[in-house]
Each structure stands twice: as C-alpha cells, then as structure tokens.
Design a protein around this motif. Structure first.
Motif, PDB file in Angstrom:
ATOM      1  N   UNK A 203      58.864  60.418 -20.303  1.00 20.13           N
ATOM      2  CA  UNK A 203      59.466  61.595 -20.908  1.00 20.13           C
ATOM      3  C   UNK A 203      58.584  62.828 -20.811  1.00 20.13           C
ATOM      4  N   UNK A 204      57.268  62.622 -20.973  1.00 20.69           N
ATOM      5  CA  UNK A 204      56.323  63.742 -20.911  1.00 20.69           C
ATOM      6  C   UNK A 204      56.277  64.338 -19.499  1.00 20.69           C
ATOM      7  N   UNK A 205      56.275  63.470 -18.495  1.00 23.63           N
ATOM      8  CA  UNK A 205      56.266  63.962 -17.107  1.00 23.63           C
ATOM      9  C   UNK A 205      57.547  64.736 -16.823  1.00 23.63           C
ATOM     10  N   UNK A 206      58.657  64.215 -17.333  1.00 24.89           N
ATOM     11  CA  UNK A 206      59.939  64.871 -17.096  1.00 24.89           C
ATOM     12  C   UNK A 206      59.996  66.250 -17.771  1.00 24.89           C
ATOM     13  N   UNK A 207      59.474  66.329 -19.000  1.00 31.03           N
ATOM     14  CA  UNK A 207      59.517  67.603 -19.729  1.00 31.03           C
ATOM     15  C   UNK A 207      58.578  68.647 -19.152  1.00 31.03           C
ATOM     16  N   UNK A 208      57.386  68.192 -18.725  1.00 33.51           N
ATOM     17  CA  UNK A 208      56.361  69.123 -18.224  1.00 33.51           C
ATOM     18  C   UNK A 208      56.153  68.933 -16.720  1.00 33.51           C
ATOM     19  N   UNK A 209      57.254  68.806 -16.008  1.00 34.96           N
ATOM     20  CA  UNK A 209      57.213  68.469 -14.579  1.00 34.96           C
ATOM     21  C   UNK A 209      56.350  69.424 -13.769  1.00 34.96           C
ATOM     22  N   UNK A 210      56.468  70.718 -14.032  1.00 37.60           N
ATOM     23  CA  UNK A 210      55.742  71.715 -13.243  1.00 37.60           C
ATOM     24  C   UNK A 210      54.239  71.487 -13.321  1.00 37.60           C
ATOM     25  N   UNK A 211      53.792  71.125 -14.521  1.00 41.69           N
ATOM     26  CA  UNK A 211      52.366  70.855 -14.753  1.00 41.69           C
ATOM     27  C   UNK A 211      51.895  69.675 -13.899  1.00 41.69           C
ATOM     28  N   UNK A 212      52.709  68.630 -13.862  1.00 40.11           N
ATOM     29  CA  UNK A 212      52.330  67.429 -13.103  1.00 40.11           C
ATOM     30  C   UNK A 212      52.479  67.653 -11.593  1.00 40.11           C
ATOM     31  N   UNK A 213      53.451  68.458 -11.197  1.00 37.35           N
ATOM     32  CA  UNK A 213      53.637  68.732  -9.767  1.00 37.35           C
ATOM     33  C   UNK A 213      52.471  69.524  -9.179  1.00 37.35           C
ATOM     34  N   UNK A 214      51.817  70.344  -9.991  1.00 37.26           N
ATOM     35  CA  UNK A 214      50.732  71.203  -9.498  1.00 37.26           C
ATOM     36  C   UNK A 214      49.447  70.422  -9.254  1.00 37.26           C
ATOM     37  N   UNK A 215      49.304  69.267  -9.928  1.00 36.63           N
ATOM     38  CA  UNK A 215      48.048  68.510  -9.830  1.00 36.63           C
ATOM     39  C   UNK A 215      48.155  67.436  -8.751  1.00 36.63           C
ATOM     40  N   UNK A 216      47.079  67.198  -8.021  1.00 37.69           N
ATOM     41  CA  UNK A 216      47.066  66.147  -7.001  1.00 37.69           C
ATOM     42  C   UNK A 216      46.238  64.963  -7.518  1.00 37.69           C
ATOM     43  N   UNK A 217      46.917  63.829  -7.738  1.00 38.46           N
ATOM     44  CA  UNK A 217      46.254  62.631  -8.262  1.00 38.46           C
ATOM     45  C   UNK A 217      45.758  61.751  -7.119  1.00 38.46           C
ATOM     46  N   UNK A 218      44.727  60.961  -7.400  1.00 32.95           N
ATOM     47  CA  UNK A 218      44.314  59.984  -6.382  1.00 32.95           C
ATOM     48  C   UNK A 218      45.275  58.796  -6.413  1.00 32.95           C
ATOM     49  N   UNK A 219      45.629  58.329  -7.629  1.00 39.50           N
ATOM     50  CA  UNK A 219      46.555  57.208  -7.773  1.00 39.50           C
ATOM     51  C   UNK A 219      47.623  57.558  -8.801  1.00 39.50           C
ATOM     52  N   UNK A 220      48.840  57.131  -8.530  1.00 35.92           N
ATOM     53  CA  UNK A 220      49.939  57.294  -9.482  1.00 35.92           C
ATOM     54  C   UNK A 220      50.549  55.913  -9.705  1.00 35.92           C
ATOM     55  N   UNK A 221      50.440  55.398 -10.937  1.00 38.41           N
ATOM     56  CA  UNK A 221      50.852  54.023 -11.241  1.00 38.41           C
ATOM     57  C   UNK A 221      51.962  54.036 -12.282  1.00 38.41           C
ATOM     58  N   UNK A 222      53.103  53.463 -11.940  1.00 37.85           N
ATOM     59  CA  UNK A 222      54.224  53.368 -12.875  1.00 37.85           C
ATOM     60  C   UNK A 222      54.275  51.975 -13.484  1.00 37.85           C
ATOM     61  N   UNK A 223      54.118  51.903 -14.807  1.00 36.39           N
ATOM     62  CA  UNK A 223      54.344  50.629 -15.501  1.00 36.39           C
ATOM     63  C   UNK A 223      55.810  50.583 -15.918  1.00 36.39           C
TER      64      UNK A 223
END
Length: 335
Positions: free
Chosen positions: A17-37
């Motif tokens: 829910x947090x990623x969905x609400x603040x999508x722009x914030x997460x889209x701007x950052x480049x992660x090394x790993x993205x893990x979905x539980x």
C-alpha cells in the motif's frame, strides 16, 4: 516525502500500500534488489498495485510466494514478468502460445516447454524439504446427511433451479448463462450450509435446522473436551454469525475474524497465547498471511470452488512452528 536518507540504509521494509500511495518516490530511487513477499498479491497484471511495482527500478527482482498460481496460468505469468521481464513475452502472446494450449487443450508438450523455460529462474521447496520434523497432518472428510425439512427444501429448490438453468442454456448458451448457473449452485450450497443463508424470498421458515451446524457443534464440543484449539473457516460471513450464535448458546469462548476486522494482530496474539480456544475466520480474510500455529485442528465448514484457497487456509497452522499433529476436517453434505 524524500528518499535522500535511503542511501544510508542497507534495507528498506515497506508495504504494498505504501509503494502504491507514494509511487513517484519509489520510482525515482534505484534499488539493488527488490523482493516481494506474499508475491501472489501481484497475480492480477491489470491491478494498479502490479503496474506500480513493475515500474520500480532494481538490478535484481525476487518473488516469494507459497501460492504463485491460484486460478489460472495468467497469474503465474504476472509474477514471472515482474521477476524476469519479457521472459514469457507479452500477456497476449503468453495467453495464445501457452495458456490456451495448456488450459483449454491440455497440450503436454507446451506445458513441458513452459516448465523448462521458467525452471532456471525458480527455486521451489516443499514444507517437507524445509522442515524435516513437521508433524503429521490427517485430512478427514466428514459427510453429513441432510434430512427432514432441510432435505425437502434442497430437493424442491434443486428442481426449480434445474428447470431455470435448462431454459437459460437452451435460450442463451453456456457462456451467456454462466451467472444463472453459478447462482443456482450458490443457492444449493447455501441450503447445505444452513437454510437461513438463503434469501427470505426463497426460504420463509427461518427456524429450520441445519444438519451441518448440528454436526459442527457436536464436533466442537468433543474437541473442547479434548483440550484442542480449533480454527473454523467459512466463505459466508453470515454463516460465521450463525455459528457464533450457536457457540453463545453453549457459552463457549471464541473470537471472529472477517474482512471488517480492524486489529487482526490482537486476535492472533490472543489465540497464540491460548486465551481463546475457538477462532472463526472468513476464508477470504483469514486464509492468508496469518500465523496460528497454536491451533491443532482446522474445520472447513464448506468446500470452496478453488482447492488452492482451502489449502492456503489450512497452512495457517501447518507451517514452521507447528509442533503438534494437525487434523483437517472437511464438512460435506452427502449427495
């Protein structure tokens, strides 16, 4: 609303829910790993949640799931397309080249090719491989016989609905009539559970007894005498209310979790501490994401369309941390 301090962290834990609400914030950052539980939450490729997560940037992506596919191969495609984009082509080409040949035509060669294609990107382990000392699970199908007024209601309703379904099929064909068919099946399922689940226009006598509810109460009484801890699942929240009323009459201690429940973790904590021996849960709200290893018995009040969902619900207790033999009961109206 800034991610300037994220560079100083090793690990960022957040919610879907947090990623969905603040999508722009997460889209701007480049992660090394993205893990979905609990990655089955992105099984619907059209959902906004799935679309937002697929746009996040990362060098490596992982999906962790106990149920990567519940209903159809399209759900597996959605998870794979997140973890390894374009491995299986577009959704349209996947449906044409894999889903329809496998699901509709049963083409084994296509199925084997799909398995070989995704095998290098999947690590699959069963419970037995991970937990060598997982206790035994016993599955018991408890058949209940309808009788008296309930059986008469079932037969009368079945005859009316059979005629209705036949007419719809003759006039409109199966595809156009599918809701008529599903509604007919639903009403018969409701009678098997408890006639009071039916709309009042179909069932005037609201005092009619349910053979299945009587059977359940006998089971629970015996289980309580043995000191057991029980989960009861039903897809019908109204059925849970009827079970609740029956438990109140017998002055039994219980708690209920449905989609309207706010503080799930409080109920889970109480159950795990042994404060409540009976936990009534709706299949949709309670069949996923809960750890209830202090229970040793699961009762499925009625079968669900999808056995994968039922298995998920049982897995609330049959998992790491379970130390006792587990009993899984399925109540089925005979015939």
């Amino acid at each position: 609303q800034s991610h300037s301090h994220w560079d100083t962290c090793d690990l960022l834990i957040t919610s879907y829910g947090m990623v969905q609400r603040h999508r722009q914030l997460f889209w701007e950052f480049h992660f090394s790993h993205l893990i979905l539980d609990e990655a089955q939450l992105i099984k619907n490729f059209q959902s906004q949640k799935t679309q937002v997560l697929k746009k996040c940037r990362a060098d490596f992506r992982f999906c962790l799931s106990g149920t990567p596919m519940e209903n159809h191969l399209g759900e597996l495609w959605s998870l794979i397309d997140f973890a390894v984009p374009n491995l299986l082509g577009s959704r349209t080409s996947f449906r044409k080249n894999f889903q329809v040949p496998i699901e509709t035509h049963g083409e084994t060669e296509v199925k084997n090719y799909l398995l070989s294609r995704i095998a290098p990107f999947m690590l699959r382990r069963s419970k037995q491989q991970v937990i060598e000392n997982l206790p035994k699970k016993t599955t018991i199908v408890q058949k209940v016989f309808l009788e008296g007024a309930q059986l008469e209601l079932y037969e009368a309703t079945r005859c009316i609905l059979a005629e209705k379904v036949q007419s719809a099929l003759a006039e409109n064909g199966l595809i156009q009539s599918r809701w008529v068919v599903l509604d007919a099946l639903l009403k018969l399922r409701q009678i098997c559970c408890d006639p009071r689940l039916l709309p009042s226009s179909w069932h005037a006598n609201q005092e009619m007894e349910s053979a299945k509810l009587i059977n359940l109460m006998e089971m629970i009484t015996n289980l309580m005498e043995e000191g057991r801890r029980v989960l009861v699942f039903s897809q019908f929240t109204k059925m849970l209310q009827l079970i609740e009323d029956a438990l109140k009459l017998r002055e039994m201690h219980y708690q209920v979790l449905t989609g309207k429940t706010q503080k799930r973790e409080v109920l889970v904590d109480r159950f795990q501490k042994g404060e409540v021996p009976i936990f009534l849960l709706s299949l949709k709200a309670g069949g996923l994401g809960l750890n209830l290893t202090k229970a040793d018995t699961v009762i499925h009040y009625e079968p669900w369309w999808n056995p994968a969902v039922t298995a998920q619900a049982t897995d609330r207790i049959y998992r790491i941390g379970q130390e006792q033999p587990v009993f899984e009961y399925h109540l089925i109206a005979q015939g």
